[in-house]
Structure formats: C-alpha cells, structure tokens
Design a protein around this motif. Structure first.
Motif, PDB file in Angstrom:
ATOM      1  N   ARG A 179       6.620  33.954 -48.271  1.00  0.00           N
ATOM      2  CA  ARG A 179       5.352  34.323 -48.833  1.00  0.00           C
ATOM      3  C   ARG A 179       4.996  33.641 -50.229  1.00  0.00           C
ATOM      4  NH1 ARG A 179       5.651  40.248 -47.784  1.00  0.00           N
ATOM      5  NH2 ARG A 179       7.768  40.520 -46.793  1.00  0.00           N
ATOM      6  N   ALA A 191      -2.110  36.923 -46.041  1.00  0.00           N
ATOM      7  CA  ALA A 191      -1.460  38.063 -46.124  1.00  0.00           C
ATOM      8  C   ALA A 191      -2.256  39.256 -46.012  1.00  0.00           C
ATOM      9  CB  ALA A 191      -0.711  38.239 -47.647  1.00  0.00           C
ATOM     10  N   LEU A 226      10.086  35.538 -43.565  1.00  0.00           N
ATOM     11  CA  LEU A 226       8.636  35.357 -44.055  1.00  0.00           C
ATOM     12  C   LEU A 226       8.538  34.776 -45.121  1.00  0.00           C
ATOM     13  CD1 LEU A 226       5.876  36.596 -42.942  1.00  0.00           C
ATOM     14  CD2 LEU A 226       6.369  38.721 -44.376  1.00  0.00           C
ATOM     15  N   ARG A 234      -2.805  35.510 -51.903  1.00  0.00           N
ATOM     16  CA  ARG A 234      -1.528  35.508 -51.296  1.00  0.00           C
ATOM     17  C   ARG A 234      -1.724  34.894 -50.042  1.00  0.00           C
ATOM     18  NH1 ARG A 234       1.394  40.672 -52.242  1.00  0.00           N
ATOM     19  NH2 ARG A 234       0.621  41.253 -50.203  1.00  0.00           N
ATOM     20  N   GLU A 245       2.337  33.081 -53.639  1.00  0.00           N
ATOM     21  CA  GLU A 245       0.997  33.555 -54.318  1.00  0.00           C
ATOM     22  C   GLU A 245       0.793  32.821 -55.561  1.00  0.00           C
ATOM     23  OE1 GLU A 245       1.647  37.913 -55.048  1.00  0.00           O
ATOM     24  OE2 GLU A 245       2.503  37.336 -57.232  1.00  0.00           O
ATOM     25  N   ASP A 259       0.524  46.693 -38.849  1.00  0.00           N
ATOM     26  CA  ASP A 259       1.942  46.359 -39.011  1.00  0.00           C
ATOM     27  C   ASP A 259       2.792  46.648 -37.724  1.00  0.00           C
ATOM     28  OD1 ASP A 259       3.748  45.164 -41.246  1.00  0.00           O
ATOM     29  OD2 ASP A 259       4.770  46.844 -39.791  1.00  0.00           O
ATOM     30  N   GLN A 297       1.050  33.530 -46.391  1.00  0.00           N
ATOM     31  CA  GLN A 297       2.588  33.414 -45.833  1.00  0.00           C
ATOM     32  C   GLN A 297       2.623  32.504 -44.678  1.00  0.00           C
ATOM     33  OE1 GLN A 297       2.932  37.576 -46.098  1.00  0.00           O
ATOM     34  NE2 GLN A 297       2.010  37.959 -43.912  1.00  0.00           N
TER      35      GLN A 297
END
Length: 727
Positions: free
Chosen positions: A638, A672, A636, A682, A640, A565, A684
């Motif tokens: 996202r 992700a 972002l 997931r 799922e 990150d 993104q």
DNA sequence: AGCACGCCGACT
DNA sequence: GTCGGCGTGCTC
C-alpha cells in the motif's frame, strides 16, 4: 577478534545494529535477550540483544552500548526466534517487531514498574467489618470481606470488585486498609468446580489432553452456546496440574470483567491479564510475570501472543475467526497465525475455538493439518434459533424496516421479551442530498459522503474524523430541502421509539457507548430488564449473554452479499450465525430475521438451509476457483501521499523493481477501495501466488529493493502479508 | 522514525 | 543580512 552485541533497535530499517560492550565489559552470552541503552545518531534508544558474535565490520567503526537495563534475560530464546521469524515473514523491520512485543512501560530506559503492594485490614478495618459498617453489597464492603481471609495483592484485590479502585481509595483514606510487608495469602481458594461436561465436551477435552506433550493444532468447532469455554477451562486445569502455563487469546471485545472473573474463580490461580483498559505498568507486570513463570495463566487480546512464556503448556485462541486478531497497522501480524508458529516452536498444543471458523482454519482442518473437534449440542436447555428471510422487494419500509420485521418486534416485546436490531452503520443517515440541485455532503479530505449525525447536528466523515455543522440549506443552491437518505442506527432508534412508544429502545454503538465499562453497564442493565429493543452495530453481535433476548434482526444483509471485498460473504455468514447465537440463549427459543432484496442469493440459501459449514463448502470452492485465500496467498503493497503523481511514481518504481518472479503474479497499481483518505491519495500493488514459499521468496528481495528506492521516502508505504481485506 | 544538513524565500 | 521551509541521507 572482538565480540559485539547484535541489537534490535526501534527504527524502521531492516536489520540489526552492532555495538561494542560498555568500556571494560565483555560481550558474552550474559547479554543475550536483555535490554540495553545505546546511542544511535544523536539519540539514545532501548534495544534488545539478539546475538553476540564476531564483528562483521571493523570494530573501530562501532560505538559502545551505554548500559544494560536488565539483570536477567527478558525474553525467552523461543520468543526471540519466533519474533525474528515474524519480522521476516511479515517483512517488517526487526527492531520494530521487538519494540511491538515489549510492553510500553519497558520501551524506555527509565522504566519504573509499580511495586507490588500487599494490602491488609487495619485494626479499624477489622472493627468496621465486625460492625458491618460499609453497607452490605457495596464495593468497599466487598473489598473488606475479600481481605478478611488474609492479605492480598492490591491489583488482584481491585479486580475482584466492580468499581474496586475507587472503593479502595476510600478505604485507604478512612484508614481501614493499609499496605503491609507480608506476602499475599496463599494458596488462594481452590477453583470453583464447573458444570459437568457433556459427552462432546468430554471427548474434546480427552482428545486434546492426550496430546499435551507436543505441537498439534485443534479446531474446536462448536455452535454458539455449546460451552467452548468449559472445554478451555478443563484443559487449562490439566496444564496447570502439570506445572505449566496457559496463554489464552480473546477478541478485543471479549475480555470483559465477567470473562476475567470467570477464569479467575474457576481456576483458582492468579490470572494475569493484558488489555487496553489496563495501565501500562500493569500490562508490563502481566507480561513480566508470564515470562518469569509467576503467572500460571495469561489472558489477553491480540498482543498477548507476543509475551514470553517460561513454562508453556497450551495456547488457546477463542473466536479465532475474529478480525481483531489481525493488526492493521505497523507490524501487521495475525495473532492466530503467530500463535500457531509459537505453539510449534514450543512443542505445545494450540486450540482454536469458534462457532464460525475462518475459512483458512476449516481448510486446514480438511487438509488434515488441524484436528477438528465438533461441539454440535447447545449446552443446557437452549435450542437453536430459527432463521427467516424477509424479502424486501416491493415492501413498504419504515426507515428500512419492513412490516414483517416490525410485526415480529411487536410480538416479541408484547411477550415481555427483548429484540435486537442490527445495522452496520452508525449515525442518522449515510447521505445528505439536495433535492433541488443534487449536491451531496462530501468529506473534503476523503471525497466520500459524510454521515449525518442529527442529534448533534453534525456531518461526520467515518474514515478520517472530519466533522462540520449540519447545513440548514444547500450550500450550492440555497434550497431549503435537504434529504437525509438511508438509515443508520441513530435513525433506527428514533423510528423504533415512534413505532413502539412505551418500550425502552437502547442504542449501542461507538457513539453512545464508548469504552468497555460503558458497554458492560449497558448490557448489565438489559440483563435484568423486561421488554426492550436494542439497536446497534457490530458491538451487539458478541459479548454479553442476554437471557431474555429472543429476536435478532439484520436490517440489511445485501451489503455482505455484494461486497467488493473477497471476504464479504464470509463476514456476513459469520455475522448471521453470531447474531443468531445471541437470540434464545435462555430457555425460550430464538428467531433471526434477515432482510434482503436477494432472498434467492445462492450463498444465502446455502447458509440458511445447510448452515455455516455448507456455506463454507461453497465459498471455499469459489475461493479455490479464483485463487484466493486460503488457496492463493496474497501480499499487498500500500502507498499513500499528498499527490497522485507521487503515489503513481513510487508504485511504478516498485513494479519495475519486482520484475517477474516464478509463480508470483503482480497486479496493479490498483486504486485502493478508499482512493482518497484524510487528504491522502492511496493506491496499491497486489501479489498473488498459489505457493506461500514462492510468495515469500519473491517478497524478501523486493522489500529490500523498495527500502532502497529514492521514491519510497516520498510516500507512506507498508506491506501487508496475508491481508484480511483489500481495503 | 528522528535528526541533521543544505540550499532557497519573506522578515526583524 | 537571518529564520525556516522541507528534500535528502544516515543511523552500528
């Protein structure tokens, strides 16, 4: 020409709903900012009236509101404007934003707030007090003494005394205390005078005081122990003297009974609090008191920034770099950023305080948007701790602990002092591996390794909560020899107990210490104790002052140096400085030991040689070169779903809907960082732009288009504007 | 999010 | 012959 009510309702669709007023009533401005009960489909919902206007559709199509729930507006015009802005900025349905702002107790029509109750001593109570009946120092005794000066508000009384609620119950049962019709005694005792401010603190107070009449952001950049809270308190006193209110935000872990007591005793006015430990009714009362101007000070965690202020004078955000200010689900606002929006709208100053400011805030200060106020001196006798790096390469380790580290702990406890061992990992071992066949324990729903919790003989997934028994043998090959690899806090506790028999070892993490009260108790015990070793996670890095703590160790700094990150290095630097701040707060100097396999890592060197600001300079340069925050702006998307295909199809459709936009780059679909979680797949999309405005301009139509996508209903999706991590 | 409607499988 | 699965659509 009929006028209609424009109402925000808690449904996940963008926009508001129009209603006619109830039969026989007029839609006039008296409805503004009140709550109303309205029919929606088959349901009845509580909404907030945001506007009164001419019907934009045929009024024949509209239904009637059922009834209003408030005689007076519940929100201020500024709060309605600011929340409406936030709904647009964070791309979140406006009705859900208003629902998030309302305290839970006000989200339903059947709201019955606990009545304010005033308590006083009965004759029996006076007699007991005179007869010194409840033992001196006991909680019931404390309550009786507090009431001796006159009647008090019940909740106010309870909060003056640890274990106050139970003590009050017993006093009531014994008939020593009873409800009375009188007003609580006023004025309350004047605030206790604080310590004299040093020159830096005075300078900070004077600078902000000169600017109390307009919007301005101050970054109070003060080393740990420099007395930032004293600066806040002095400023709040001035604001109160001018008849205005102060809103103080603190991190989730920071709103301790001690902190609250400090504000209450120093300011000598009612301090309303909102935090997770309060019952819904009490939170609602604080919120309403702030909005009605009855509470001079509102002190709370993240969501307190959503409260109305009747006579606003100042907003303070303490430890402004703290990640708990970012809401991580639903309405994903950042309380610090929203505080700035509100301060601007209210025309009042905002003070952001931290020993380790977020890079965003430093960049704002450097660009001249914020005024930096430095507190470089530690208050009192405390001196800055010394930081030493332990090179882990080729060291023999005991459960990850090097000889120099163990030696330092030994020296510390031998001197009768306390040591803190920080490890950002709960459990016994993060990996359980079969030495014969290579099998390892994995979560069936997340596919990540399970953490072994040996004390309870269970394997647990730290992402979804899945748990199973610890197997005695390998489930694949039946080999008996399963290896527990790596060391979490539980294993460190065991190892330290073996290494230092006779020295108490105390583990503080989510497994041993659930809840605010338990944490406080643990810390309070350590405050008095002699030699001791504390092992734990993040929880240890802040909070309570331990005067006898002189050594702090970070077992593994490498995770932060090589984090996937982009905020990994910033977080590590903040952790090092905050942990360092925990050592040597008393008269004795402190030491910080940092274990790493990369002692020459440039960011680490900068941090240790130049301090946080030198580190921040370098890191800001890197962020700028990479177009990352605070120089680039991110959003972002996202998504799922149970199947990979569903997620891919949705993101591909979202990508097509985006097309191309001037000045905004769309990247993805990216897996992700946790590609599976709790049985969901997931992925993104990431939007990047050097211009906040360009990003916003692209987002608004895009999110509207996504709402309309048929594929959007097959996935769980969310948009995160200004994400604090890409996980 | 709820809550309906609607069209296809195993059950009293 | 029905109960109920969750795909689809709507809510002023």
């Amino acid at each position: 020409m009929s006028r209609v009510l424009e109402i925000a309702l808690p449904v996940p669709v963008p926009g508001t709903f129009d209603y006619l007023p109830p039969e026989g009533e007029q839609a006039d401005d008296g409805w503004l900012r009140t709550r109303v009960l309205v029919p929606l489909g088959r349901r009845r919902l509580v909404g907030v009236v945001l506007g009164v206007r001419e019907a934009s559709v045929d009024p024949g199509q509209l239904r009637r509101a059922e009834r209003r729930l408030d005689d007076q507006p519940l929100l201020t015009p500024e709060l309605v404007d600011s929340l409406s802005w936030a709904a647009r900025y964070y791309q979140h349905p406006v009705g859900e934003v208003f629902a998030a702002a309302l305290p839970a107790a006000l989200r339903h029509a059947d709201t019955r707030l606990p009545a304010r109750e005033t308590l006083a001593l009965t004759d029996a109570g006076h007699a007991a007090l005179a007869a010194k009946s409840p033992r001196a120092g006991s909680a019931p005794r404390g309550l009786l003494e507090a009431l001796a000066a006159g009647p008090l508000d019940a909740e106010d009384l309870i909060e003056r005394q640890p274990r106050g609620r139970a003590a009050l119950r017993s006093l009531r049962e014994r008939g020593l205390v009873a409800s009375v019709a009188a007003e609580p005694a006023r004025p309350r005792p004047a605030g206790v005078a604080g310590p004299t401010l040093n020159a830096e603190q005075r300078q900070a107070v004077d600078t902000v005081s000169a600017a109390l009449d307009g919007f301005h952001v101050f970054l109070l950049d003060g080393v740990t122990g420099s007395g930032k809270t004293e600066v806040y308190l002095a400023l709040i006193e001035r604001v109160l003297a001018a008849g205005r209110q102060a809103l103080v935000l603190v991190p989730e872990i920071g709103l301790t009974p001690q902190a609250l007591a400090r504000y209450r005793s120093r300011l000598g006015v009612p301090v309303a609090a909102t935090h997770s430990g309060l019952a819904d009714g009490e939170r609602a009362r604080s919120w309403l008191d702030a909005g009605a101007g009855r509470a001079p000070v509102l002190l709370g965690t993240r969501s307190a920034v959503l409260a109305p202020l009747a006579r606003p004078g100042l907003i303070v955000v303490d430890e402004e770099h703290d990640a708990s200010y970012k809401q991580q689900d639903g309405f994903r606002y950042h309380a610090r950023d929203f505080a700035a929006v509100r301060a601007r709208a209210l025309g009042i100053p905002l003070v952001l305080g931290s020993a380790t400011p977020a890079l965003e805030s430093l960049a704002n200060a450097r660009a001249g948007r914020y005024t930096a106020l430095r507190l470089a001196q530690r208050a009192g006798a405390a001196s800055a701790p010394q930081v030493r790096v332990v090179d882990l390469r080729r060291q023999r380790l005991v459960e990850g602990l090097s000889a120099p580290l163990l030696g330092a702990i030994g020296d510390t406890v031998a001197r009768g002092e306390q040591a803190l061992v920080f490890r950002n990992r709960r459990g016994f071992a993060p990996l359980l591996l079969c030495h014969a066949c290579g099998w390892h324990a994995r979560c069936p729903r997340c596919e990540t390794p399970l953490t072994l919790h040996r004390a309870i003989a269970r394997l647990r997934c730290h992402h979804c909560g899945h748990a199973e028994r610890e197997p005695a043998t390998c489930p694949d090959c039946d080999e008996a020899q399963l290896l527990a690899l790596g060391a979490g806090t539980e294993r460190l506790e065991v190892a330290l107990n073996e290494q230092f028999p006779g020295t108490p070892v105390s583990r503080i993490d989510r497994d041993t210490t659930r809840g605010r009260a338990a944490r406080e108790q643990r810390f309070a015990a350590l405050e008095r104790e002699g030699p001791a070793i504390l092992v734990g996670t993040q929880m240890l890095a802040k909070g309570h002052d331990l005067p006898n703590l002189t050594l702090a160790a970070i077992v593994d700094a490498d995770g932060g140096l090589f984090s996937a990150d982009f905020r990994g290095a910033e977080r590590l630097a903040q952790l090092v400085i905050q942990v360092a701040g925990r050592a040597g707060r008393g008269a004795r100097p402190g030491t910080v030991l940092l274990q790493t396999h990369h002692p020459e890592h440039p960011l680490l060197r900068r941090l240790l040689e130049g301090g946080y600001h030198a580190f921040a300079d370098d890191e800001l340069q890197q962020r700028e070169a990479m177009g990352l925050p605070p120089f680039g702006h991110l959003a972002l998307l996202r998504a799922e779903a149970k199947s990979r295909d569903t997620v891919d199809t949705f993101l591909a459709a979202a990508r097509r809907a985006f097309g191309t936009q001037q000045g905004v780059v769309l990247r993805g679909p990216l897996p992700a960082p946790m590609p599976r979680r709790a049985g969901f797949v997931r992925a993104q999309l990431l939007l990047e732009s050097p211009q906040r405005g360009a990003l916003q301009a692209a987002l608004t139509p895009w999110i509207a288009a996504i709402h309309a996508l048929p594929d959007a209903r097959r996935v769980r999706w969310s948009i995160d504007v200004d994400p604090i991590d890409l996980a």
